[in-house]
Design a protein around this motif. Structure first.
Motif, PDB file in Angstrom:
ATOM      1  N   LYS A  15     -12.351  -5.768   9.021  1.00 24.23           N
ATOM      2  CA  LYS A  15     -13.259  -5.816   7.877  1.00 24.23           C
ATOM      3  C   LYS A  15     -13.498  -4.420   7.316  1.00 24.23           C
ATOM      4  O   LYS A  15     -13.432  -4.208   6.087  1.00 24.23           O
ATOM      5  CB  LYS A  15     -14.577  -6.469   8.272  1.00 24.23           C
ATOM      6  N   ARG A  16     -13.758  -3.461   8.201  1.00 23.94           N
ATOM      7  CA  ARG A  16     -14.013  -2.103   7.742  1.00 23.94           C
ATOM      8  C   ARG A  16     -12.756  -1.469   7.136  1.00 23.94           C
ATOM      9  O   ARG A  16     -12.829  -0.749   6.131  1.00 23.94           O
ATOM     10  CB  ARG A  16     -14.510  -1.249   8.911  1.00 23.94           C
ATOM     11  N   VAL A  17     -11.605  -1.754   7.739  1.00 20.16           N
ATOM     12  CA  VAL A  17     -10.349  -1.208   7.226  1.00 20.16           C
ATOM     13  C   VAL A  17     -10.053  -1.755   5.831  1.00 20.16           C
ATOM     14  O   VAL A  17      -9.640  -1.016   4.933  1.00 20.16           O
ATOM     15  CB  VAL A  17      -9.190  -1.536   8.192  1.00 20.16           C
ATOM     16  N   VAL A 159       1.219  -7.858  -0.733  1.00 19.75           N
ATOM     17  CA  VAL A 159      -0.066  -7.222  -1.042  1.00 19.75           C
ATOM     18  C   VAL A 159      -0.110  -5.823  -0.427  1.00 19.75           C
ATOM     19  O   VAL A 159      -0.584  -4.864  -1.049  1.00 19.75           O
ATOM     20  CB  VAL A 159      -1.238  -8.078  -0.522  1.00 19.75           C
ATOM     21  N   ALA A 160       0.410  -5.690   0.799  1.00 26.00           N
ATOM     22  CA  ALA A 160       0.430  -4.384   1.466  1.00 26.00           C
ATOM     23  C   ALA A 160       1.325  -3.398   0.702  1.00 26.00           C
ATOM     24  O   ALA A 160       0.978  -2.219   0.546  1.00 26.00           O
ATOM     25  CB  ALA A 160       0.920  -4.537   2.901  1.00 26.00           C
ATOM     26  N   VAL A 161       2.465  -3.867   0.220  1.00 28.20           N
ATOM     27  CA  VAL A 161       3.366  -2.999  -0.551  1.00 28.20           C
ATOM     28  C   VAL A 161       2.693  -2.543  -1.848  1.00 28.20           C
ATOM     29  O   VAL A 161       2.740  -1.360  -2.210  1.00 28.20           O
ATOM     30  CB  VAL A 161       4.680  -3.737  -0.870  1.00 28.20           C
ATOM     31  N   GLY A 270       2.403   3.091   4.576  1.00 30.16           N
ATOM     32  CA  GLY A 270       3.119   1.920   5.069  1.00 30.16           C
ATOM     33  C   GLY A 270       2.758   1.584   6.504  1.00 30.16           C
ATOM     34  O   GLY A 270       2.576   0.411   6.855  1.00 30.16           O
ATOM     35  N   ALA A 271       2.665   2.608   7.344  1.00 26.86           N
ATOM     36  CA  ALA A 271       2.276   2.388   8.740  1.00 26.86           C
ATOM     37  C   ALA A 271       0.853   1.846   8.823  1.00 26.86           C
ATOM     38  O   ALA A 271       0.549   0.969   9.634  1.00 26.86           O
ATOM     39  CB  ALA A 271       2.402   3.690   9.523  1.00 26.86           C
ATOM     40  N   ILE A 275      -0.676  -2.738   9.539  1.00 26.01           N
ATOM     41  CA  ILE A 275      -1.676  -3.143  10.536  1.00 26.01           C
ATOM     42  C   ILE A 275      -3.014  -3.436   9.896  1.00 26.01           C
ATOM     43  O   ILE A 275      -3.705  -4.384  10.283  1.00 26.01           O
ATOM     44  CB  ILE A 275      -1.831  -2.028  11.604  1.00 26.01           C
ATOM     45  N   GLY A 276      -3.390  -2.626   8.891  1.00 21.69           N
ATOM     46  CA  GLY A 276      -4.735  -2.746   8.333  1.00 21.69           C
ATOM     47  C   GLY A 276      -4.869  -3.593   7.093  1.00 21.69           C
ATOM     48  O   GLY A 276      -5.992  -3.903   6.680  1.00 21.69           O
ATOM     49  N   VAL A 277      -3.754  -4.011   6.474  1.00 21.81           N
ATOM     50  CA  VAL A 277      -3.835  -4.809   5.252  1.00 21.81           C
ATOM     51  C   VAL A 277      -3.076  -6.124   5.393  1.00 21.81           C
ATOM     52  O   VAL A 277      -3.655  -7.208   5.279  1.00 21.81           O
ATOM     53  CB  VAL A 277      -3.286  -4.021   4.036  1.00 21.81           C
TER      54      VAL A 277
END
Length: 303
Positions: A15-17, A159-161, A270-271, A275-277
């Protein structure tokens, strides 16, 4: 970490990320709207000169350019090099006149003055090709991940990209780094690195999801287990890719700086986003499915 036996409670930080990511994206969009992108000569068109400064100041150069109606030209001095950009067509006779005037101002032969010219139509063509490549990339990757893994994973990965690209471009806008063709190539390369990290995580998640029916773990627990199992691999992949890029950034000279800077930002993002998105988006989506909600309730009752 070396034995892939970490026990980092990733879900507790999701949530925080995600809030941090949302703030970074918003900040990047604002930077784009307020400051805009500093497009290079190839995109905007015009003429550029580069020559030894020999102690000539920015104000001296501007006084010289004022005689040609170019007082609003961009002028930079650094490392005893004078760099000037102005809105002039390649065919304009002023290009030759300005070259001679700058050579006289700095006391160097005209042959030592590097002159570059480009028309805006060439930049428009590059931009169109880049947009086409971006659209095709998103379509092909969405289809591939949907067939190979799951369509929800495709959404999380894309979405992450997009997250990585928006923030990288936003940083360029904020600090007014120049966007050149090598930068565009780096932006497109970023997407590949970002997806690689994400697919490593999702592939492990899919393998572990098969254990759900016979395990005492919820879907969120399986996601957390998968992330811990691939954490070291993700770190190693990012580090081994980042080291040569940083060498290019600091020791590759000005020619490679545009490419290396965008690539370094993209590798770090990207890293982070894999993990976070991407992962929390997929985990939240799947955990709301009835069968996984029922499994979570069953495990809660048993505990």
């Amino acid at each position: 970490m070396y034995r892939n036996a970490t026990e980092v409670p990733f879900p507790e930080y999701w949530k925080r990320v995600l809030m941090v990511s949302a703030a970074l994206v918003l900040f990047s969009v604002l930077a784009l709207l307020v400051r805009g992108v500093n497009l290079g000569l190839e995109f905007e068109g015009g003429a550029a000169w580069e020559l030894p400064a020999n102690g000539v100041s920015t104000s001296d150069a501007r006084d010289t350019l004022r005689d040609f109606g170019l007082a609003d030209a961009r002028i930079q001095t650094g490392d005893d090099v004078l760099r000037i950009r102005a809105e002039l067509e390649a065919e304009d006779a002023k290009v030759t006149d300005v070259t001679a005037a700058l050579a006289g101002l700095t006391g160097v032969p005209e042959t030592d003055v590097s002159v570059s010219t480009a028309g805006p139509s060439w930049g428009d063509e590059i931009t169109d090709k880049a947009v086409q490549a971006l659209i095709v990339f998103f379509i092909v990757i969405a289809v591939y991940i949907t067939v190979r893994l799951r369509w929800q994973m495709a959404v999380g990965a894309l979405v992450a990209v997009a997250h990585d690209l928006v923030i990288t471009v936003g940083m360029y806008a904020l600090f007014q780094f120049e966007v050149t063709p090598p930068t565009v190539i780096a932006f497109l390369t970023i997407m590949g690195y970002s997806l690689y990290d994400t697919l490593v995580v999702f592939d492990k998640v899919r393998d572990n999801e098969f254990k759900l029916s016979s395990s005492k773990m919820s879907h969120t627990d399986v996601m957390n287990l998968s992330l811990n199992q691939v954490l070291m691999r993700s770190i190693n992949t990012s580090l081994t890719s980042l080291i040569p890029v940083l060498c290019l950034l600091f020791f590759g000279g000005e020619t490679l700086t545009d490419f290396a800077l965008a690539l370094a930002l993209g590798l770090l993002l990207g890293a982070y986003s894999s993990i976070g998105v991407a992962t929390p988006i997929y985990a939240t989506w799947k955990s709301r499915e009835p069968k996984y909600q029922a499994l979570s309730k069953k495990l809660a009752r048993n505990n």
